[in-house]
Enzyme design. Structure first.
Site, PDB file in Angstrom:
ATOM      1  N   GLU A 169       0.831  -1.202   0.000  1.00 27.89           N
ATOM      2  CA  GLU A 169       0.000   0.000   0.000  1.00 27.89           C
ATOM      3  C   GLU A 169       0.866   1.252   0.000  1.00 27.89           C
ATOM      4  OE1 GLU A 169       0.723   1.633   2.928  1.00 27.89           O
ATOM      5  OE2 GLU A 169       1.740  -0.170   3.593  1.00 27.89           O
ATOM      6  N   GLU A 311       4.475  -0.581   1.563  1.00 26.40           N
ATOM      7  CA  GLU A 311       4.685  -0.913   0.148  1.00 26.40           C
ATOM      8  C   GLU A 311       4.680  -2.420  -0.118  1.00 26.40           C
ATOM      9  OE1 GLU A 311       8.374   0.704  -1.265  1.00 26.40           O
ATOM     10  OE2 GLU A 311       7.943   2.738  -0.572  1.00 26.40           O
TER      11      GLU A 311
END
Length: 345
Positions: A169, A311
């Site tokens: 994310e 991430e």
């Protein structure tokens, strides 16, 4: 019936039993490889093969902006979300490097940024809105927006052919959203969960905590998983939940990253409890809320390296461990093959 309500697939008990039996035949004392043995056995049940493999790994990073940033809860401006999407596309982000090293496919899904983005290689554009609404004052998403975000997560998984899925994310303000969700899911006060996110000082964390507490008061008694997602979530967090639901329904193992991804995974488990069988939690995030969240998760994280980047980077870091578990399981000789005497019974 919405696809969200479809149950998770069932693990292959026969393959899992075969993997368990193989572990007892390998040239080592039983149980001496600890969690590596259990990982291989779990993956065998997930993949339906006695010797699992992790050759094709796909990483999907979901990105979106958050309206709650208007409350000054982040050390970085919203423009960073779009700038980081460009960085992903150029291959300069941590997860981009990790994907290259691991030979994994990386794709980024843009669900909505305040700064408009041009078409970028490796970036799928699925714009829902420039950002979520400000969760301090109103629900972050409408029901329609929530469904759109869940659908993007499903699409990201269905277009893949892989042995393992990793979700990641990116979104300035998303630790505020995730912390609010974690507080609602665990029943713990925001003060015990809120952390620095992208680098807040003590005063910033105190303000962030106050914003979350007020948002939880606004949310009130609406506490069903989808209600919580709509009220407090981000587009990218909902997409992650949709991806984990779809992985479980399609029988695809998912390696779960740190705090934000684990919140999404816990929401998916609350929507469909069978999802838990398809999740492997990668690492203990350094975000303070993870220590509380950990107690609600269905299994223990593999690593604790002090990571809190997001991430999907922590999950990518754990992937070689899973690959090692599979290699040891498949390639070690049995006692019979190696002509090694077994322990006297």
């Amino acid at each position: 019936m919405s696809w969200v309500e479809q149950p998770a697939a069932v693990l292959d008990q026969e393959a899992q039993a075969a993997a368990q039996a193989r572990q007892q035949q390998l040239t080592k004392p039983r149980g001496s490889l600890g969690q590596l043995e259990q990982l291989a056995i779990r993956l065998a049940g997930m993949q339906g093969r006695s010797c699992p493999r992790l050759e094709q790994v796909s990483i999907a990073v979901f990105a979106a902006d958050h309206g709650v940033t208007a409350e000054g809860i982040s050390a970085y401006p919203q423009a960073v979300t779009a700038e980081m999407i460009r960085n992903f596309a150029r291959g300069g982000a941590a997860i981009s490097v990790a994907a290259r090293v691991l030979g994994a496919q990386l794709r980024v899904w843009n669900l909505g940024t305040v700064v408009e983005l041009e078409p970028l290689p490796g970036v799928e554009t699925r714009l829902i809105a420039p950002q979520t609404a400000n969760l301090l004052h109103v629900p972050a998403m409408t029901d329609d927006q929530l469904q759109q975000a869940l659908d993007v997560g499903r699409e990201a998984v269905l277009h893949l052919s892989c042995d393992l899925f990793i979700g990641g994310e990116m979104g300035i303000g998303n630790t505020t959203s995730a912390t609010a969700l974690a507080a609602a899911l665990t029943g713990q006060p925001a003060a015990t969960l809120a952390g620095p996110g992208t680098g807040l000082d003590d005063q910033g964390i105190a303000h962030k905590t106050e914003v979350i507490e007020q948002a939880l008061q606004r949310q009130g008694t609406a506490n069903q998983p989808l209600e919580l997602l709509a009220g407090l979530g981000g587009f990218e967090i909902a997409a992650l939940a949709g991806a984990y639901l779809t992985c479980a329904q399609q029988g695809i193992p998912a390696l779960v990253d740190g705090f934000i991804c684990s919140v999404a995974a816990l929401l998916a488990c609350r929507i469909q409890p069978g999802v838990a069988n398809w999740l492997i939690f990668a690492h203990h995030s350094a975000e303070p809320g993870y220590a509380v969240l950990r107690q609600a998760l269905p299994s223990s994280p593999l690593l604790d390296l002090g990571l809190r980047l997001g991430e999907g980077s922590g999950a990518a870091t754990a992937l070689p461990l899973l690959r090692m578990a599979c290699a040891l399981h498949a390639e070690m000789a049995t006692f019979e093959e190696a002509s090694v005497s077994e322990k006297n019974e």
